[in-house]
Design a protein around this motif. Structure first.
Motif, short mmCIF file in Angstrom:
data_model
loop_
_atom_site.label_atom_id
_atom_site.label_comp_id
_atom_site.label_asym_id
_atom_site.label_seq_id
_atom_site.Cartn_x
_atom_site.Cartn_y
_atom_site.Cartn_z
N ALA A 19 34.61 40.74 155.61
CA ALA A 19 35.96 40.15 155.56
C ALA A 19 35.94 38.65 155.26
CB ALA A 19 36.67 40.40 156.89
N GLY A 20 34.84 38.16 154.70
CA GLY A 20 34.76 36.75 154.32
C GLY A 20 34.59 35.78 155.47
N PRO A 21 33.70 36.06 156.43
CA PRO A 21 33.53 35.12 157.55
C PRO A 21 33.05 33.76 157.07
CG PRO A 21 31.71 36.69 157.52
CD PRO A 21 32.71 37.14 156.48
N LYS A 22 33.46 32.72 157.78
CA LYS A 22 33.09 31.34 157.44
C LYS A 22 32.39 30.69 158.62
CE LYS A 22 36.79 30.63 154.12
NZ LYS A 22 36.02 30.86 152.96
N CYS A 23 31.56 29.71 158.33
CA CYS A 23 30.85 28.94 159.36
C CYS A 23 31.86 28.18 160.21
CB CYS A 23 29.86 27.98 158.71
SG CYS A 23 29.01 26.88 159.87
N GLY A 24 31.70 28.25 161.51
CA GLY A 24 32.58 27.53 162.41
C GLY A 24 32.38 26.03 162.38
N THR A 25 31.25 25.56 161.85
CA THR A 25 30.97 24.13 161.79
C THR A 25 31.39 23.51 160.47
OG1 THR A 25 29.11 24.41 163.32
CG2 THR A 25 29.13 22.40 161.98
N CYS A 26 30.95 24.09 159.34
CA CYS A 26 31.21 23.45 158.05
C CYS A 26 32.19 24.22 157.16
CB CYS A 26 29.91 23.20 157.30
SG CYS A 26 29.14 24.70 156.64
N GLY A 27 32.53 25.46 157.52
CA GLY A 27 33.48 26.24 156.74
C GLY A 27 32.89 26.99 155.55
#
Length: 144
Positions: free
Chosen positions: A25-33
């Protein structure tokens, strides 16, 4: 909710936890996006590769290559096709052995292109020589 999977951000190196049912589902890094499951090969440095290989709960495959290598250039579009087909199930990365010769040596790379696959923090398989996308996908499917 399904169990969380650890994924190392291939940009900043931060370890993220992503529910298994949300990997595609297109997860993104919580720190840098940055995208955690981009669906395309990402160029990495040896430090990020080593951390992801040790930490990730999702299969990780590195293509050790160099720009002067003809078979490497032939395999690059096939590796990209495989990355798109495996989005949400595996991550594919590339490490340039010309820029990082010590990384090739430390991983025991004797010829390029060579793919090395990790799952569960351990090296599971390696394959030298250019392959087509369906062969790459099948090989990665056997990593466990």
């Amino acid at each position: 909710m399904s169990a969380a999977r650890k994924l190392t951000c291939l940009d900043c190196g931060q370890v993220n936890r992503v529910p298994a049912d949300r990997l595609d589902a297109g997860p993104k890094c919580g720190t840098c996006g940055a995208a955690l499951m981009p669906g395309k090969p990402i160029e990495v440095d040896p430090k990020i590769l080593d951390k992801a290989a040790r930490t990730d709960d999702v299969p990780l495959v590195a293509d050790f290559w160099a720009p002067w290598c003809g078979p490497c250039r032939m395999m690059a579009p096939e590796f990209s096709k495989a990355a798109g087909a495996l989005k949400g199930r595996a991550r594919l990365v590339k490490l340039n052995t010309q820029d990082f010769p010590q990384a090739g040596a430390s991983h025991g790379i004797r010829g390029i292109p060579t793919m090395v696959g990790w799952a569960g923090g351990r090296e599971r398989a390696r394959q030298s020589g250019a392959m087509r996308a369906p062969e790459i996908e099948a090989w990665i499917g056997r990593l466990g």
